[in-house]
Design an enzyme around this catalytic site. Structure first.
Site, PDB file in Angstrom:
ATOM      1  N   GLU A 163       1.022  -1.429  -0.550  1.00  0.00           N
ATOM      2  CA  GLU A 163      -0.318  -0.119   0.107  1.00  0.00           C
ATOM      3  C   GLU A 163       0.944   1.676   0.504  1.00  0.00           C
ATOM      4  O   GLU A 163       0.355   2.291   1.295  1.00  0.00           O
ATOM      5  CB  GLU A 163      -0.970  -0.128   1.396  1.00  0.00           C
ATOM      6  N   GLU A 351      -4.662  -8.717   0.642  1.00  0.00           N
ATOM      7  CA  GLU A 351      -5.620  -8.129   2.557  1.00  0.00           C
ATOM      8  C   GLU A 351      -7.239  -7.663   1.796  1.00  0.00           C
ATOM      9  O   GLU A 351      -7.814  -7.402   0.935  1.00  0.00           O
ATOM     10  CB  GLU A 351      -5.077  -7.504   2.885  1.00  0.00           C
TER      11      GLU A 351
HETATM   12  C1  FCB Z   1      -4.604  -2.428   5.480  1.00  0.00           C
HETATM   13  C2  FCB Z   1      -2.932  -2.645   6.261  1.00  0.00           C
HETATM   14  C3  FCB Z   1      -3.469  -3.486   7.209  1.00  0.00           C
HETATM   15  C4  FCB Z   1      -4.111  -3.210   7.851  1.00  0.00           C
HETATM   16  C5  FCB Z   1      -4.847  -2.810   7.670  1.00  0.00           C
HETATM   17  C6  FCB Z   1      -6.598  -3.185   8.251  1.00  0.00           C
HETATM   18  O1  FCB Z   1      -4.562  -0.772   5.378  1.00  0.00           O
HETATM   19  O2  FCB Z   1      -2.253  -3.156   4.790  1.00  0.00           O
HETATM   20  O3  FCB Z   1      -1.914  -3.259   7.766  1.00  0.00           O
HETATM   21  O4  FCB Z   1      -3.743  -2.621   9.298  1.00  0.00           O
HETATM   22  O5  FCB Z   1      -5.234  -2.539   6.672  1.00  0.00           O
END
Ligand code: FCB
Length: 447
Positions: A163, A351
């Site tokens: 990110e 994620e």
């Molecule tokens: C993302 C991050 C991760 C976590 C999630 C909820 O932005 O990559 O580390 O905090 O959100």
């Protein structure tokens, strides 16, 4: 029965600063997150990652839990300041920790997927200007090269950056993440250097000719919708999309920054003179996959008071404990857009998950049915996308266990494993048990 193929990866993810603790152990020195979290006002209730889930001392037990759940792969990140606690000073003990972790995983047939940078820049690097300093690209390259040398072959999936939007914009424009700057120009410089460093590291990685090991980047992407058809709202949504999504997707996959955003940013901060000839070629270096972190959608309206003239609007869907809308159908829009407008590369959801206010029952259980439903709905969307020919290869649930949720400290629980921060006891929530059963059959028709 509708089944995912056997080679589709079902994994789970964490990040070093969020779980490891052991902040001064094994020769580690502070990162920008140690510094940032120690300033009381920055993180909820002054929480820090000093101890976190104490994973640094419990990695063996934690891998046993991963094995119990039966994940195909585990995504974790390396703390750069364990490997290079000081500039140019390599720390073998840091490498040893990750080598052991990788060995434990491989013994249990869990494939390691490694993020090289999940926001915890060594403080020594920040003291020299951090990502604002172009030199940082080369410090990052040296660190990655060392890691590839030590265990490149043992890792099937390398992610250069997690990110870059958050690392640059949240950390340097909005000031809500480390290092806590509030300056758009700084944020754009940081974003650019992160992207260039990605390309340089991909090129470096290729020199190792590692078989069965791939490399890519992970972006947080959020499909953006205008709150109304009014022209000013539609324009605002376009800017918001440029700010969050296109500013990163376009250079990586099309080899140029989006023109409308360059014009807008130049109006705000002056000529983007930190973009040097050749940089865009480097950024667009061929990679092996694109990682996507998807949590929610964005609804946007015109906002005359904001610098970039857009603002978020509260949506009407059910919200998680983060106040984020649960919107699986938007993940479908997102995946379709990536496929149609950007790339045929293999995609991974690196994620996806949700925070809820979990309660431990008297008999030590956590009945997190909302989380199970959230996960199911997103897996359903993936299945449909694959049916339509989408090149999606894996899914990593965020997160393996509850952890330090950045500026929210320990107040938000994303884990499928509950962590009692007083005792460090781990409890498999119902979602972990559900995921375990699901992975066995690889079908949503399980229950
Ligand atoms: C993302 C991050 C991760 C976590 C999630 C909820 O932005 O990559 O580390 O905090 O959100």
């Amino acid at each position: 029965m509708n089944k995912f193929k056997d080679d589709f990866i079902f994994g789970t993810a964490t990040a070093s600063y969020q779980i490891e603790g052991g902040a001064s152990d094994g020769g580690r020195m502070p990162s920008i997150w140690d510094t940032f979290s120690k300033k009381e006002e920055n993180v909820f209730m002054g929480h820090t990652g000093d101890i976190a889930c104490d994973h640094y001392h419990r990695s063996k037990e934690d891998v046993k839990i991963l094995d119990e759940i039966g994940v195909d792969s585990y995504r974790f990140s390396i703390s750069w300041s364990r490997i290079f606690p000081y500039k140019d000073k390599f720390n073998p003990e840091g490498i040893k920790f990750y080598k052991n972790l990788i060995k434990e995983l491989k013994d249990k047939k869990i494939t390691p997927a490694v993020t090289l940078y999940h926001w915890d820049l060594p403080q020594w690097a920040q003291d020299l200007g951090g990502w604002e300093n172009r030199e940082c690209i080369y410090w990052f390259k040296d660190y990655c090269t060392k890691v590839f040398k030590e265990f490149g072959q043992d890792v099937s999936m390398w992610i250069t950056h997690n990110e870059p939007f958050c690392a640059s914009i949240l950390g340097n424009y909005l000031g809500i993440h480390a290092p806590g700057n509030k300056d758009l120009k700084k944020a754009l410089i940081v974003a650019h250097h992160l992207l260039v460093s990605h390309g340089i590291v991909v090129r470096e990685f290729r020199k190792f000719k590692l078989e069965n090991s791939s490399i890519g980047i992970t972006l947080n992407l959020s499909p953006t919708y205008a709150v109304s058809n009014k022209q000013e709202d539609v324009m605002a949504a376009k800017i918001s999309d440029g700010y969050t999504n296109r500013w990163f997707l376009d250079p990586l996959l099309k080899g140029h920054y989006p023109k409308d955003m360059v014009d807008l940013y130049e109006k705000e901060v002056g000529v983007l003179d930190f973009i040097v000839d050749g940089d865009l070629n480097i950024i667009a270096t061929d990679m092996d996959f694109l990682g996507i972190n998807y949590y929610t959608r964005s609804i946007v309206q015109y906002d005359e008071h904001s610098q970039l003239k857009f603002g978020g609007v509260d949506g009407e869907k059910e919200k998680t404990a983060m106040g984020w809308e649960n919107s699986p159908e938007s993940m479908r829009d997102l995946l379709t857009r990536i496929k149609e407008e950007y790339t045929k590369l293999p995609l991974y959801i690196t994620e996806n998950g949700a925070a809820y206010d979990d309660v431990v029952t008297e008999d030590n259980k956590v009945h997190d049915i909302d989380r199970i439903n959230f996960i199911k709905a997103h897996i359903q969307v993936m299945q449909e996308f694959i049916k339509e020919g989408g090149n999606l290869k894996g899914y990593y649930l965020w997160s393996f266990m509850d952890n330090f949720e950045w500026a929210y400290g320990y107040s938000k629980r994303f884990g499928m494993v509950y962590v009692n921060y007083n005792t460090q006891e781990r409890i498999m929530k119902d979602s972990a048990i559900w995921y375990k059963n699901f992975i066995k059959v690889r079908s949503l028709e399980v229950d």
